[in-house]
Scaffold this motif. Structure first.
Motif, PDB file in Angstrom:
ATOM      1  N   SER A 171      -5.022  27.787 101.892  1.00  0.00           N
ATOM      2  CA  SER A 171      -6.208  26.941 101.763  1.00  0.00           C
ATOM      3  C   SER A 171      -6.651  26.548 103.170  1.00  0.00           C
ATOM      4  O   SER A 171      -5.803  26.296 104.038  1.00  0.00           O
ATOM      5  CB  SER A 171      -5.875  25.679 100.967  1.00  0.00           C
ATOM      6  OG  SER A 171      -6.874  24.696 101.142  1.00  0.00           O
ATOM      7  N   PRO A 172      -7.952  26.440 103.400  1.00  0.00           N
ATOM      8  CA  PRO A 172      -8.407  25.997 104.727  1.00  0.00           C
ATOM      9  C   PRO A 172      -8.022  24.545 105.024  1.00  0.00           C
ATOM     10  O   PRO A 172      -8.007  24.124 106.170  1.00  0.00           O
ATOM     11  CB  PRO A 172      -9.928  26.163 104.667  1.00  0.00           C
ATOM     12  CG  PRO A 172     -10.270  26.224 103.229  1.00  0.00           C
ATOM     13  CD  PRO A 172      -9.068  26.768 102.511  1.00  0.00           C
ATOM     14  N   HIS A 173      -7.651  23.789 103.975  1.00  0.00           N
ATOM     15  CA  HIS A 173      -7.266  22.381 104.156  1.00  0.00           C
ATOM     16  C   HIS A 173      -5.775  22.206 104.438  1.00  0.00           C
ATOM     17  O   HIS A 173      -5.318  21.100 104.710  1.00  0.00           O
ATOM     18  CB  HIS A 173      -7.647  21.569 102.920  1.00  0.00           C
ATOM     19  CG  HIS A 173      -9.094  21.667 102.562  1.00  0.00           C
ATOM     20  ND1 HIS A 173     -10.095  21.150 103.352  1.00  0.00           N
ATOM     21  CD2 HIS A 173      -9.710  22.257 101.519  1.00  0.00           C
ATOM     22  CE1 HIS A 173     -11.262  21.404 102.807  1.00  0.00           C
ATOM     23  NE2 HIS A 173     -11.071  22.082 101.694  1.00  0.00           N
ATOM     24  N   ALA A 174      -5.010  23.292 104.352  1.00  0.00           N
ATOM     25  CA  ALA A 174      -3.564  23.216 104.572  1.00  0.00           C
ATOM     26  C   ALA A 174      -3.271  22.863 106.031  1.00  0.00           C
ATOM     27  O   ALA A 174      -4.011  23.222 106.942  1.00  0.00           O
ATOM     28  CB  ALA A 174      -2.911  24.540 104.213  1.00  0.00           C
ATOM     29  N   VAL A 175      -2.170  22.146 106.222  1.00  0.00           N
ATOM     30  CA  VAL A 175      -1.720  21.737 107.550  1.00  0.00           C
ATOM     31  C   VAL A 175      -0.398  22.440 107.836  1.00  0.00           C
ATOM     32  O   VAL A 175       0.527  22.376 107.025  1.00  0.00           O
ATOM     33  CB  VAL A 175      -1.520  20.202 107.619  1.00  0.00           C
ATOM     34  CG1 VAL A 175      -0.998  19.775 108.980  1.00  0.00           C
ATOM     35  CG2 VAL A 175      -2.824  19.479 107.280  1.00  0.00           C
TER      36      VAL A 175
END
Length: 147
Positions: A9-13
């Protein structure tokens, strides 16, 4: 050691250690919206990450002491294990041991991952085991009696 991580996901850290000597790297909740965990409830929280743990190692998923001690939120299975051949999303099952609801916000630190070596044993059936001083003494058998 380099451990390859794929963002799902582009929101993953990406996992990161808070200090240079920290054993564990923080894992963050990859959520579209907050998730509330009711007392006694277990929920699965995705990290939005897949990891490539090297052969001979495993990724151990531990709770964060602040969540556990302050809020009663801990991994449902105590310690999660991602085997070296697993390539799916790292998901943390969190259980609420407290009497109050707790809300996980997107991006919250929810667990920590430790990469550690694993010895892959071969188990062999036998009719006897070598003797020891303890023998079959179970829970508490090695403690000293209090007077």
């Amino acid at each position: 050691m380099i451990v390859r991580v794929k963002k799902l996901s582009p929101h993953a850290v990406l996992p990161h250690r808070a200090t240079p000597e920290a054993a564990g790297a923080d894992l963050h909740a990859c959520l579209e919206e907050p998730v509330t965990i009711q007392p006694g409830e277990t929920v699965k929280i995705g990290t939005g990450l897949a990891i490539e743990t090297p052969p001979g190692y495993a990724a151990f998923l531990y709770g964060r002491s602040g969540l556990g001690v302050k809020h009663g939120i801990a991994p449902a299975n105590c310690v999660g294990v991602c085997d070296a051949d697993y390539r799916g999303e790292v998901i943390i099952g969190l259980h609420n041991h407290s009497p109050e609801a707790f809300t996980i916000q997107p991006g919250d630190r929810i667990a920590q991952v430790v990469i550690a070596p694993v010895l892959c044993a071969v188990f062999e059936e036998t009719g006897t085991l070598s003797p020891t001083q303890r023998g079959e003494g179970g829970f508490g058998s090695t403690g000293i009696a209090q007077k």
